[in-house]
Scaffold this active site. Sequence first.
Site, mmCIF file in Angstrom:
data_model
loop_
_atom_site.group_PDB
_atom_site.id
_atom_site.type_symbol
_atom_site.label_atom_id
_atom_site.label_comp_id
_atom_site.label_asym_id
_atom_site.label_seq_id
_atom_site.Cartn_x
_atom_site.Cartn_y
_atom_site.Cartn_z
ATOM 1 N N SER A 138 0.874 -1.185 0.000
ATOM 2 C CA SER A 138 0.000 0.000 0.000
ATOM 3 C C SER A 138 0.901 1.222 0.000
ATOM 4 O O SER A 138 2.068 1.143 0.395
ATOM 5 C CB SER A 138 -0.849 -0.012 1.279
ATOM 6 O OG SER A 138 -1.449 1.244 1.491
ATOM 7 N N TYR A 151 -1.915 -1.245 10.483
ATOM 8 C CA TYR A 151 -2.057 -1.520 9.049
ATOM 9 C C TYR A 151 -0.836 -0.981 8.280
ATOM 10 O O TYR A 151 -0.216 -1.694 7.482
ATOM 11 C CB TYR A 151 -3.351 -0.877 8.523
ATOM 12 C CG TYR A 151 -3.534 -1.044 7.041
ATOM 13 C CD1 TYR A 151 -3.994 -2.254 6.517
ATOM 14 C CD2 TYR A 151 -3.246 -0.015 6.141
ATOM 15 C CE1 TYR A 151 -4.149 -2.429 5.145
ATOM 16 C CE2 TYR A 151 -3.400 -0.178 4.776
ATOM 17 C CZ TYR A 151 -3.858 -1.382 4.279
ATOM 18 O OH TYR A 151 -4.013 -1.551 2.926
HETATM 19 N N1 LIG Z 1 -8.653 -0.503 -1.571
HETATM 20 C C1 LIG Z 1 -7.706 0.259 -1.124
HETATM 21 O O1 LIG Z 1 -7.908 1.462 -0.911
HETATM 22 C C2 LIG Z 1 -6.318 -0.310 -0.900
HETATM 23 C C3 LIG Z 1 -5.226 0.560 -0.926
HETATM 24 C C4 LIG Z 1 -3.953 0.044 -0.739
HETATM 25 C C5 LIG Z 1 -3.757 -1.309 -0.533
HETATM 26 N N2 LIG Z 1 -4.845 -2.144 -0.504
HETATM 27 C C6 LIG Z 1 -4.580 -3.589 -0.273
HETATM 28 O O2 LIG Z 1 -5.114 -4.307 -1.364
HETATM 29 C C7 LIG Z 1 -5.351 -5.654 -0.969
HETATM 30 C C8 LIG Z 1 -6.707 -6.093 -1.496
HETATM 31 O O3 LIG Z 1 -7.695 -5.308 -0.866
HETATM 32 P P1 LIG Z 1 -8.953 -4.734 -1.655
HETATM 33 O O4 LIG Z 1 -8.803 -3.263 -1.694
HETATM 34 O O5 LIG Z 1 -9.164 -5.478 -2.904
HETATM 35 O O6 LIG Z 1 -10.094 -5.012 -0.563
HETATM 36 P P2 LIG Z 1 -11.236 -6.111 -0.486
HETATM 37 O O7 LIG Z 1 -12.148 -5.981 -1.635
HETATM 38 O O8 LIG Z 1 -11.773 -5.949 0.905
HETATM 39 O O9 LIG Z 1 -10.442 -7.489 -0.603
HETATM 40 C C9 LIG Z 1 -9.755 -8.083 0.456
HETATM 41 C C10 LIG Z 1 -9.574 -9.546 0.145
HETATM 42 O O10 LIG Z 1 -8.822 -10.162 1.218
HETATM 43 C C11 LIG Z 1 -9.501 -11.337 1.602
HETATM 44 N N3 LIG Z 1 -9.281 -11.651 3.010
HETATM 45 C C12 LIG Z 1 -9.451 -10.829 4.079
HETATM 46 N N4 LIG Z 1 -9.251 -11.514 5.214
HETATM 47 C C13 LIG Z 1 -8.956 -12.786 4.863
HETATM 48 C C14 LIG Z 1 -8.667 -13.969 5.589
HETATM 49 N N5 LIG Z 1 -8.671 -14.000 6.935
HETATM 50 N N6 LIG Z 1 -8.418 -15.110 4.900
HETATM 51 C C15 LIG Z 1 -8.435 -15.110 3.549
HETATM 52 N N7 LIG Z 1 -8.701 -14.030 2.801
HETATM 53 C C16 LIG Z 1 -8.964 -12.873 3.461
HETATM 54 C C17 LIG Z 1 -10.975 -11.048 1.342
HETATM 55 O O11 LIG Z 1 -11.698 -12.265 1.165
HETATM 56 P P3 LIG Z 1 -12.783 -12.902 2.152
HETATM 57 O O12 LIG Z 1 -13.430 -11.797 2.923
HETATM 58 O O13 LIG Z 1 -13.709 -13.635 1.233
HETATM 59 O O14 LIG Z 1 -11.975 -13.840 3.010
HETATM 60 C C18 LIG Z 1 -10.901 -10.272 0.047
HETATM 61 O O15 LIG Z 1 -10.872 -11.164 -1.055
HETATM 62 C C19 LIG Z 1 -5.227 -5.672 0.558
HETATM 63 O O16 LIG Z 1 -3.985 -6.238 0.910
HETATM 64 C C20 LIG Z 1 -5.271 -4.199 0.937
HETATM 65 O O17 LIG Z 1 -4.566 -3.943 2.128
HETATM 66 C C21 LIG Z 1 -6.117 -1.679 -0.685
#
Ligand SMILES: NC(=O)c1ccc[n+]([C@@H]2O[C@H](COP(=O)([O-])OP(=O)(O)OC[C@H]3O[C@@H](n4cnc5c(N)ncnc54)[C@H](OP(=O)(O)O)[C@@H]3O)[C@@H](O)[C@H]2O)c1
Length: 255
Positions: A138, A151
Amino acid sequence: MTKKKIAIITGASSGFGVEFAKQIDQKLDLDEIWLIARRQEKLESTAKLLQNAKGVVIKADLSTSEGVNAIKNLLEKDQLEVKILINNAGFGRTEKFEDSDEEYNGSMIDVNIKAPVMLTRFTLPYMNSGSYIINVASSAAYAPLPYFSVYAATKAFLLSFSYSLKEELKSREISVTAVCPGPASTEFFKSLKDKKVDGLRIEDPIKIVRKAVRDSLRRKSVSIYSYEMNFLRVVSKLLPRKMLAYFSGKVKLPQ
Ligand SMILES: NC(=O)c1ccc[n+]([C@@H]2O[C@H](COP(=O)([O-])OP(=O)(O)OC[C@H]3O[C@@H](n4cnc5c(N)ncnc54)[C@H](OP(=O)(O)O)[C@@H]3O)[C@@H](O)[C@H]2O)c1
């Protein structure tokens, strides 16, 4: 016997994970894409979006050792070559650290740090030269972030781990790319009540993933999508951490 060429994507049930699955299905010649997360139905929906490789749904909770070891066991069962590992699953929320929940913090560290480290270690014996690892960190990796402290620290870990690993794996010609997005419109962000971050655009996950895949295939160390996040990266190299923490503590983060 020819080995099956596979991709492994964690967090493939929503957001960036779904996009990674769709895009690498188009870019790489794969037999299977392993889709990992807790929500089975959502993973099945991702599998249906694939046009070339077969989507293999693996329901696993990556905050637990059982969840992570289940993937190790599956790897041992077949003749496989892992072409790309995408450590994408992760979560976090903004709050004052002293009000935060111990169990929540522990799970966050397990999913954001421990799972990618374990999965990378398990997977490396199945990788050949020309393979790829993508770690979704991130922009929060670049500066201490008061009220998002755990985080941001997990993402700083992942960024540092990625750089070290890239150097270690150079001789094996396995590339490692850390993806450092700013705020993007996924479930991660949509779950927050306040959908604004002071002065920052909320980016499209499709474009972030497109750049991440392109940068990984070009074997870049880091993939940063927006000018703002590139600016943050430069500033983070110029200012002392104490000052970065002071200024980032003034940013109004979404709740
Ligand atoms: N969106 C943003 O603003 C942003 C910015 C910077 C970085 N990121 C990073 O991008 C990555 C993806 O996030 P996203 O933005 O796509 O959010 P998201 O739509 O909430 O996706 C998060 C994913 O992680 C999975 N996950 C969470 N806890 C888990 C667990 N205990 N076991 C297995 N899977 C788990 C969720 O699946 P289930 O709930 O089905 O388990 C979901 O598929 C993350 O690492 C996040 O920190 C996001």
